[in-house]
Scaffold this active site. Structure first.
Site, short mmCIF file in Angstrom:
data_model
loop_
_atom_site.label_atom_id
_atom_site.label_comp_id
_atom_site.label_asym_id
_atom_site.label_seq_id
_atom_site.Cartn_x
_atom_site.Cartn_y
_atom_site.Cartn_z
N HIS A 60 0.98 -1.22 0.08
CA HIS A 60 -0.04 0.19 -0.13
C HIS A 60 1.04 0.97 -0.03
O HIS A 60 2.18 1.19 0.37
CB HIS A 60 -0.88 0.05 1.27
CG HIS A 60 -1.99 -1.04 1.26
ND1 HIS A 60 -3.14 -0.94 2.13
CD2 HIS A 60 -2.25 -2.23 0.40
CE1 HIS A 60 -3.91 -1.81 1.67
NE2 HIS A 60 -3.40 -2.86 0.88
N GLU A 65 0.88 3.85 1.98
CA GLU A 65 1.72 4.40 3.12
C GLU A 65 2.96 3.41 3.69
O GLU A 65 3.89 3.92 4.20
CB GLU A 65 0.45 4.29 4.30
CG GLU A 65 -0.48 5.18 4.03
CD GLU A 65 -1.74 4.68 3.35
OE1 GLU A 65 -2.82 5.10 3.48
OE2 GLU A 65 -1.67 3.65 2.60
N CYS A 118 -5.92 2.29 5.91
CA CYS A 118 -6.73 0.91 6.09
C CYS A 118 -6.08 0.32 7.60
O CYS A 118 -5.03 0.82 8.10
CB CYS A 118 -6.46 -0.19 4.88
SG CYS A 118 -4.62 -0.75 4.82
N CYS A 158 -2.11 -0.27 7.24
CA CYS A 158 -1.27 0.91 7.25
C CYS A 158 -1.12 1.75 8.61
O CYS A 158 -0.49 2.09 8.98
CB CYS A 158 -1.82 1.73 6.06
SG CYS A 158 -1.65 1.03 4.24
#
Length: 159
Positions: free
Chosen positions: A56, A58, A86, A89
């Site tokens: 992801h 991040e 999320c 993250c």
């Protein structure tokens, strides 16, 4: 930091997300890690381009920032992300000790775009035995040795 500085870094994260969509390299997410008003790392979502479900924006930006700063501790850093993080993250942000999060879209906006993490939030609230993904403790006594060794080890680096 003034609002105009925060907006500048948020626009960088949003631009990364938009570029990622147009290049078809991953999802519509971008993140920028900043320390002392300077960009340390930036990344877009790389899940589909790297076949890595943990890539992801991040997490990828945190990995780059840690490498750049030669530290697993990102105290003093701020993350700007195009969308509310999320659960994975958010966990990575806490573990890295980033001091603040600024985000553009909400988790509800992400859900409306097809990125619904609500089931993970709901699963985390359940006891392990009640979750949809089976989880069972196994060889606990043998596994405990690693923690016992850790607690006895001189010079270990706590994190």
């Amino acid at each position: 930091m003034q609002d105009s500085e925060h907006a500048k870094f948020m626009r960088m994260a949003i631009e990364l997300a938009e570029q990622n969509v147009s290049s078809l390299k991953g999802g519509p997410f971008g993140a920028v890690v900043v320390k002392d008003g300077e960009v340390v790392a930036r990344s877009a979502n790389k899940v589909t381009s790297t076949n890595d479900p943990t890539a992801h924006a991040e997490v990828s930006a945190i990995r780059l920032a840690c490498k750049e700063l030669d530290s697993f501790d990102l105290s003093g850093c701020v993350i700007y992300t195009s969308c509310e993080p999320c659960p994975m993250c958010l966990g990575a942000i806490y573990w890295s000790r980033i001091q603040a999060i600024y985000y553009g879209n909400t988790k509800q906006d992400a859900a409306a775009a097809g990125f619904n993490d609500q089931f993970i939030y709901e699963e985390l609230d359940k006891p392990a035995a009640a979750r949809s993904l089976p989880a069972r403790q196994l060889l606990a006594d043998e596994a405990a040795k690693a923690f016992e060794d850790w607690n006895r080890t001189e010079g270990r680096i706590a994190y």
